[in-house]
Design an enzyme around this catalytic site. Structure first.
Site, PDB file in Angstrom:
ATOM      1  N   ASP A  87       0.971  -1.275   0.069  1.00  9.42           N
ATOM      2  CA  ASP A  87       0.058  -0.009   0.195  1.00  9.42           C
ATOM      3  C   ASP A  87       0.874   0.879  -0.314  1.00  9.42           C
ATOM      4  O   ASP A  87       2.097   1.275   0.083  1.00  9.42           O
ATOM      5  CB  ASP A  87      -0.889   0.038   1.087  1.00  9.42           C
ATOM      6  CG  ASP A  87      -1.927   1.299   1.299  1.00  9.42           C
ATOM      7  OD1 ASP A  87      -2.517   1.508   0.362  1.00  9.42           O
ATOM      8  OD2 ASP A  87      -2.212   1.670   2.453  1.00  9.42           O
ATOM      9  N   SER A  88       0.141   2.402   0.063  1.00 11.66           N
ATOM     10  CA  SER A  88       1.097   3.653   0.119  1.00 11.66           C
ATOM     11  C   SER A  88       1.372   3.909   1.416  1.00 11.66           C
ATOM     12  O   SER A  88       2.633   4.419   1.600  1.00 11.66           O
ATOM     13  CB  SER A  88       0.194   4.819  -0.530  1.00 11.66           C
ATOM     14  OG  SER A  88      -1.224   4.782   0.375  1.00 11.66           O
TER      15      SER A  88
ATOM     16  N   CYS B  74      -4.409  -1.888  -1.720  1.00 11.97           N
ATOM     17  CA  CYS B  74      -4.378  -0.518  -2.099  1.00 11.97           C
ATOM     18  C   CYS B  74      -5.475  -0.571  -3.172  1.00 11.97           C
ATOM     19  O   CYS B  74      -5.078  -1.180  -4.363  1.00 11.97           O
ATOM     20  CB  CYS B  74      -3.141   0.087  -2.585  1.00 11.97           C
ATOM     21  SG  CYS B  74      -3.284   1.599  -3.225  1.00 11.97           S
ATOM     22  N   ASN B  75      -6.515   0.283  -3.058  1.00 10.31           N
ATOM     23  CA  ASN B  75      -7.662   0.233  -3.950  1.00 10.31           C
ATOM     24  C   ASN B  75      -7.142   1.167  -5.172  1.00 10.31           C
ATOM     25  O   ASN B  75      -7.693   0.810  -6.325  1.00 10.31           O
ATOM     26  CB  ASN B  75      -9.049   0.999  -3.564  1.00 10.31           C
ATOM     27  CG  ASN B  75      -9.691   0.092  -2.430  1.00 10.31           C
ATOM     28  OD1 ASN B  75     -10.522  -0.597  -3.070  1.00 10.31           O
ATOM     29  ND2 ASN B  75      -8.986   0.120  -1.253  1.00 10.31           N
TER      30      ASN B  75
ATOM     31  N   GLU C 245      -2.836   8.928   8.344  1.00  9.06           N
ATOM     32  CA  GLU C 245      -1.534   8.912   8.498  1.00  9.06           C
ATOM     33  C   GLU C 245      -0.845   9.761   9.678  1.00  9.06           C
ATOM     34  O   GLU C 245       0.275   9.507  10.152  1.00  9.06           O
ATOM     35  CB  GLU C 245      -0.764   9.187   7.072  1.00  9.06           C
ATOM     36  CG  GLU C 245      -1.193   8.167   6.070  1.00  9.06           C
ATOM     37  CD  GLU C 245      -0.063   6.970   6.166  1.00  9.06           C
ATOM     38  OE1 GLU C 245       0.824   7.008   7.089  1.00  9.06           O
ATOM     39  OE2 GLU C 245      -0.593   5.945   5.561  1.00  9.06           O
TER      40      GLU C 245
ATOM     41  N   CYS D 286     -10.925   2.509  -0.136  1.00  6.16           N
ATOM     42  CA  CYS D 286      -9.680   2.951   0.273  1.00  6.16           C
ATOM     43  C   CYS D 286      -9.363   2.082   1.514  1.00  6.16           C
ATOM     44  O   CYS D 286     -10.321   2.014   2.517  1.00  6.16           O
ATOM     45  CB  CYS D 286      -9.463   4.308   0.427  1.00  6.16           C
ATOM     46  SG  CYS D 286      -7.828   4.822   1.154  1.00  6.16           S
TER      47      CYS D 286
ATOM     48  N   HIS E  96      -7.461   2.465   3.656  1.00  9.48           N
ATOM     49  CA  HIS E  96      -7.143   3.310   5.105  1.00  9.48           C
ATOM     50  C   HIS E  96      -8.441   3.726   5.865  1.00  9.48           C
ATOM     51  O   HIS E  96      -8.358   3.951   7.095  1.00  9.48           O
ATOM     52  CB  HIS E  96      -6.496   4.654   4.602  1.00  9.48           C
ATOM     53  CG  HIS E  96      -4.986   4.928   4.337  1.00  9.48           C
ATOM     54  ND1 HIS E  96      -4.626   4.374   3.073  1.00  9.48           N
ATOM     55  CD2 HIS E  96      -4.029   5.339   5.167  1.00  9.48           C
ATOM     56  CE1 HIS E  96      -3.099   4.654   3.122  1.00  9.48           C
ATOM     57  NE2 HIS E  96      -2.769   5.210   4.587  1.00  9.48           N
TER      58      HIS E  96
HETATM   59  N1  DGL Z   1      -4.824   2.982   0.768  1.00 10.70           N
HETATM   60  C1  DGL Z   1      -5.031   3.264  -0.686  1.00 10.70           C
HETATM   61  C2  DGL Z   1      -6.133   2.990  -1.228  1.00 10.70           C
HETATM   62  O1  DGL Z   1      -6.602   1.972  -0.852  1.00 10.70           O
HETATM   63  C3  DGL Z   1      -4.173   4.637  -1.159  1.00 10.70           C
HETATM   64  C4  DGL Z   1      -4.521   6.017  -0.325  1.00 10.70           C
HETATM   65  C5  DGL Z   1      -3.535   6.982  -0.802  1.00 10.70           C
HETATM   66  O2  DGL Z   1      -2.245   6.849  -0.798  1.00 10.70           O
HETATM   67  O3  DGL Z   1      -4.148   7.939  -1.493  1.00 10.70           O
HETATM   68  O4  DGL Z   1      -6.569   3.765  -2.345  1.00 10.70           O
END
Ligand code: DGL
Length: 277
Positions: free
Chosen positions: A12-13, A75-76, A152, A184, A186
């Site tokens: 993921d990011s 990560c979506n 974050e 997402c 997160h």
């Molecule tokens: N957690 C990620 C997602 O599911 C990326 C979030 C991001 O870095 O913008 O999209």
């Protein structure tokens, strides 16, 4: 030749993919895991398709060299923008979260809201996946660009975060959705706030739960379920290991050992020479 005792790679990011990692611990406790957070280049959700593809290819190149038997895009944004393309490029099973989330949502409801990053919302990956399964379903995709930074920065329970969430959910509540997808990874970290703002009748779908079910099935089909005692999870980041460890602790229940790897140095300099569209 892949071995059943090899790790499953997740990326993921940032800390979003830990929601998938936690599901892995719950549903597949015998598997060994490698988690990578591309925290130096977070957020992904405001990036172009070209950038995401480049980052994802770098991560996959690196992960493929680490003896992993499967890779999960936790990560979506990566799943929406890059999965279809890169799947054909690597000789390793690669899974994304979107199809699993869409399938689960269609079983629940007919009026589906999706909250996600701007890039995922713009791709309409969820609408497409949902309406391919059931064209009668109505789908509303809402970008929530402030959420990732708030999470974050560990601002999970502030009044500000609650107000932001309320604004994002308002149009979906007005549409009388019966189902909400965390589009997402997160966002599950904001579960308490999000649920408290939604009518109790709304079903909340976290694709993390379903991607792990899919991964389990696929590993069984391939004869790659681990039979041995799992290795400790390996955590790698491209940004600050301390920052990642400090915030992750609350979700992991332990303070992780985190290694910094220098991914992205090549791509950052390339991008400076070739700015993206
Ligand atoms: N957690 C990620 C997602 O599911 C990326 C979030 C991001 O870095 O913008 O999209």
């Amino acid at each position: 030749m892949k071995h059943s005792s090899w790790r499953i790679g997740l990326f993921d990011s940032g800390v979003g993919g830990l929601t998938v990692l936690r599901e892995m611990y719950r549903q597949m406790p015998s598997e060994s895991l490698l988690y990578f957070a591309d925290s130096a280049r977070l957020p992904y959700g405001t990036r172009s398709r070209r950038e995401i593809l480049q980052f994802v290819r770098e991560i996959l190149d690196w992960m493929s060299a680490q003896d992993v038997k499967m890779i999960i895009m936790a990560c979506n944004t990566s799943s929406a923008l890059a999965l279809e393309v890169v799947r054909k490029e690597y000789d390793i099973p690669i899974l994304g979260v979107i199809l699993s989330g869409a399938k689960a949502a269609v079983k629940q409801g007919k009026r589906i809201g999706v909250i996600s990053t701007s890039a995922t919302a713009k791709s309409h990956a969820y609408r497409q996946a949902i309406q391919e399964i059931n064209p009668q379903t109505e789908v509303w995709e809402i970008p929530c660009p402030k959420f990732v930074h708030l999470i974050e920065q560990n601002q999970l329970y502030t009044d500000y975060t609650r107000n932001v969430a309320q604004e994002y959910l308002r149009p979906l509540i007005a549409r009388k959705i019966d189902t909400l997808i965390y589009g997402c990874t997160h966002y599950r970290h904001l579960e308490k706030t999000i649920r408290s703002l939604l009518p109790v009748s709304v079903e909340v779908i976290d694709p993390a739960e379903y991607i792990v079910v899919a991964a389990k099935k696929e590993l069984s089909l391939l004869g790659l379920r681990n039979e041995q005692f799992p290795l400790p999870t390996r955590f790698c980041v491209s940004g600050s290991p301390e920052q990642f460890a400090n915030i992750s602790q609350q979700w992991l229940g332990y303070y992780p050992q985190v290694t910094k790897i220098s991914m992205g140095e090549i791509s950052s300099s390339m991008m400076a020479l070739n700015p993206v569209e």
